[in-house]
Design an enzyme around this catalytic site. Structure first.
Site, mmCIF file in Angstrom:
data_model
loop_
_atom_site.group_PDB
_atom_site.id
_atom_site.type_symbol
_atom_site.label_atom_id
_atom_site.label_comp_id
_atom_site.label_asym_id
_atom_site.label_seq_id
_atom_site.Cartn_x
_atom_site.Cartn_y
_atom_site.Cartn_z
ATOM 1 N N HIS A 171 -4.041 2.176 5.563
ATOM 2 C CA HIS A 171 -3.999 2.721 4.197
ATOM 3 C C HIS A 171 -3.540 1.637 3.207
ATOM 4 O O HIS A 171 -2.527 1.813 2.522
ATOM 5 C CB HIS A 171 -3.012 3.884 4.232
ATOM 6 C CG HIS A 171 -3.048 4.804 3.057
ATOM 7 N ND1 HIS A 171 -2.793 4.398 1.771
ATOM 8 C CD2 HIS A 171 -3.284 6.134 2.981
ATOM 9 C CE1 HIS A 171 -2.858 5.434 0.966
ATOM 10 N NE2 HIS A 171 -3.162 6.495 1.654
ATOM 11 N N ARG A 194 3.739 5.611 10.866
ATOM 12 C CA ARG A 194 4.210 4.755 9.761
ATOM 13 C C ARG A 194 5.720 4.909 9.497
ATOM 14 O O ARG A 194 6.315 4.093 8.819
ATOM 15 C CB ARG A 194 3.424 5.021 8.477
ATOM 16 C CG ARG A 194 3.613 6.409 7.904
ATOM 17 C CD ARG A 194 2.892 6.550 6.566
ATOM 18 N NE ARG A 194 2.886 7.938 6.103
ATOM 19 C CZ ARG A 194 2.513 8.298 4.878
ATOM 20 N NH1 ARG A 194 2.088 7.385 4.023
ATOM 21 N NH2 ARG A 194 2.537 9.563 4.504
ATOM 22 N N ASP A 219 -10.199 10.026 -5.170
ATOM 23 C CA ASP A 219 -9.748 10.205 -3.785
ATOM 24 C C ASP A 219 -10.981 10.574 -2.963
ATOM 25 O O ASP A 219 -11.413 11.716 -2.962
ATOM 26 C CB ASP A 219 -8.696 11.327 -3.736
ATOM 27 C CG ASP A 219 -7.958 11.357 -2.396
ATOM 28 O OD1 ASP A 219 -6.967 12.095 -2.294
ATOM 29 O OD2 ASP A 219 -8.381 10.630 -1.469
ATOM 30 N N GLU A 239 -9.318 1.893 2.267
ATOM 31 C CA GLU A 239 -8.745 2.087 3.600
ATOM 32 C C GLU A 239 -9.829 2.169 4.671
ATOM 33 O O GLU A 239 -10.777 2.951 4.522
ATOM 34 C CB GLU A 239 -7.955 3.394 3.624
ATOM 35 C CG GLU A 239 -6.955 3.513 2.490
ATOM 36 C CD GLU A 239 -6.524 4.954 2.244
ATOM 37 O OE1 GLU A 239 -6.293 5.337 1.088
ATOM 38 O OE2 GLU A 239 -6.420 5.708 3.236
ATOM 39 N N ARG A 263 6.117 3.077 -0.070
ATOM 40 C CA ARG A 263 4.983 3.191 -1.012
ATOM 41 C C ARG A 263 4.369 1.814 -1.257
ATOM 42 O O ARG A 263 4.910 0.978 -1.987
ATOM 43 C CB ARG A 263 5.446 3.801 -2.335
ATOM 44 C CG ARG A 263 4.323 3.968 -3.335
ATOM 45 C CD ARG A 263 3.259 4.960 -2.926
ATOM 46 N NE ARG A 263 3.798 6.320 -2.817
ATOM 47 C CZ ARG A 263 3.149 7.294 -2.169
ATOM 48 N NH1 ARG A 263 1.990 7.046 -1.577
ATOM 49 N NH2 ARG A 263 3.675 8.500 -2.073
#
Ligand code: TA6
Length: 283
Positions: A154, A84, A198, A257, A58
């Site tokens: 990201h 990732r 978002d 991002e 995170r």
């Protein structure tokens, strides 16, 4: 450059040069720290970030690839792809003439779960550490068929208090508002944060500034033209649900991002390469 392995067996690459220090996890080739000399850390990493093999970290700058968000058809495939959480290889470490350090990471084909990605593809990440930071994510289609790639860098940026932050450079851009069912909207003025945010800004090609009045700094994001920009802050409820954002973590981060995340997915012809490029600098 030095390597260290933590108690979980996680391998970290530590970079120190006259311009900055940085740390990159070999899992995901994920930048987890970048501190230009004389600056406060630029990248946010959750205090609850777990460095467990195969689990997403995170914070930092996760590489989302070869799809963005949930997989369109296979619900059990990992969100944001498998890059990732896979173990990458480090191919090269180079000190540039200007004293910056360039590292090249490779996601080896052996790391591609064949059921999720049965195509002959390589993914490389070239990370340049200096008073600015550059990431160049290169997909190479080695197969005989076109492939469709969704991707994102990201990146979680550290801010003093997201409620005082403004994003400049997205004015008048069309965006998909994922908090409101993906509705298409037009950005009026700067982007401010007062709730879960978002959004996928389509084809935003000009530089973006993260203006942080309390830290008296701006983070400039320069990107290559073909990509969109995703802006995310989970806010209070979503943060609690995620479980690894840390106490009030959402107040100290914003994700901006560089992505091909929606209508701008990349169709890559056989033999072709695609670069997702971004540069961060501090003003
Ligand atoms: O980039 C924004 C986003 O797609 C959000 O919708 C949220 O899911 C976020 O990524 C975090 O995803 P993760 O899988 O890292 O928890």
């Amino acid at each position: 450059v030095s390597f260290c392995q933590d108690s979980n067996g996680f391998i970290h690459v530590d970079v120190n040069n006259p311009w900055a220090s940085a740390r990159i996890a070999l899992q995901g080739a994920q930048l987890t720290s970048w501190v230009p000399k004389g600056e406060e850390p630029v990248i946010w990493l959750s205090k609850e970030a777990s460095f467990l093999k195969g689990k997403s970290i995170r914070g930092g700058a996760p590489v989302c690839w070869p799809w963005f968000g949930p997989h369109e058809s296979q619900g059990d495939f990992p969100a944001h792809g498998f890059a990732r959480t896979a173990l990458w290889e480090i191919l090269r470490v180079e000190t540039q003439t200007d004293g910056t350090t360039q590292l090249t990471f490779l996601l080896p084909e052996t790391a591609f779960p064949k059921n999720q990605w049965p195509y002959a593809t390589t993914l490389k990440s070239h990370i340049t550490i200096g008073s600015h930071l550059e990431v160049d994510l290169v997909t190479h289609n080695l197969g005989s068929q076109p492939i469709i790639i969704g991707q994102a860098l990201h990146t979680y940026f550290r801010v003093e208090d997201v409620r005082t932050v403004r994003l400049l450079g997205l004015e008048e851009c069309i965006y998909l508002d994922k908090v409101e069912g993906g509705d298409r909207k037009v950005q009026k003025g700067s982007v401010n944060f007062t709730q879960e945010t978002d959004r996928i800004y389509l084809g935003a090609t000009q530089d973006i500034l993260i203006e942080d009045p309390l830290m008296k700094r701006q983070i400039r994001i320069t990107k290559n033209g073909s990509a969109s920009t995703v802006v995310w802050n989970p806010w209070i409820e979503k943060s609690a649900k995620l479980g690894d954002m840390g106490e009030e973590g959402y107040l100290h981060m914003v994700c901006v991002e560089n992505a091909n995340a929606a209508e701008d997915m990349i169709t890559l012809a056989p033999g072709a390469e695609h670069h997702l490029w971004v540069r961060y600098s501090i003003l």
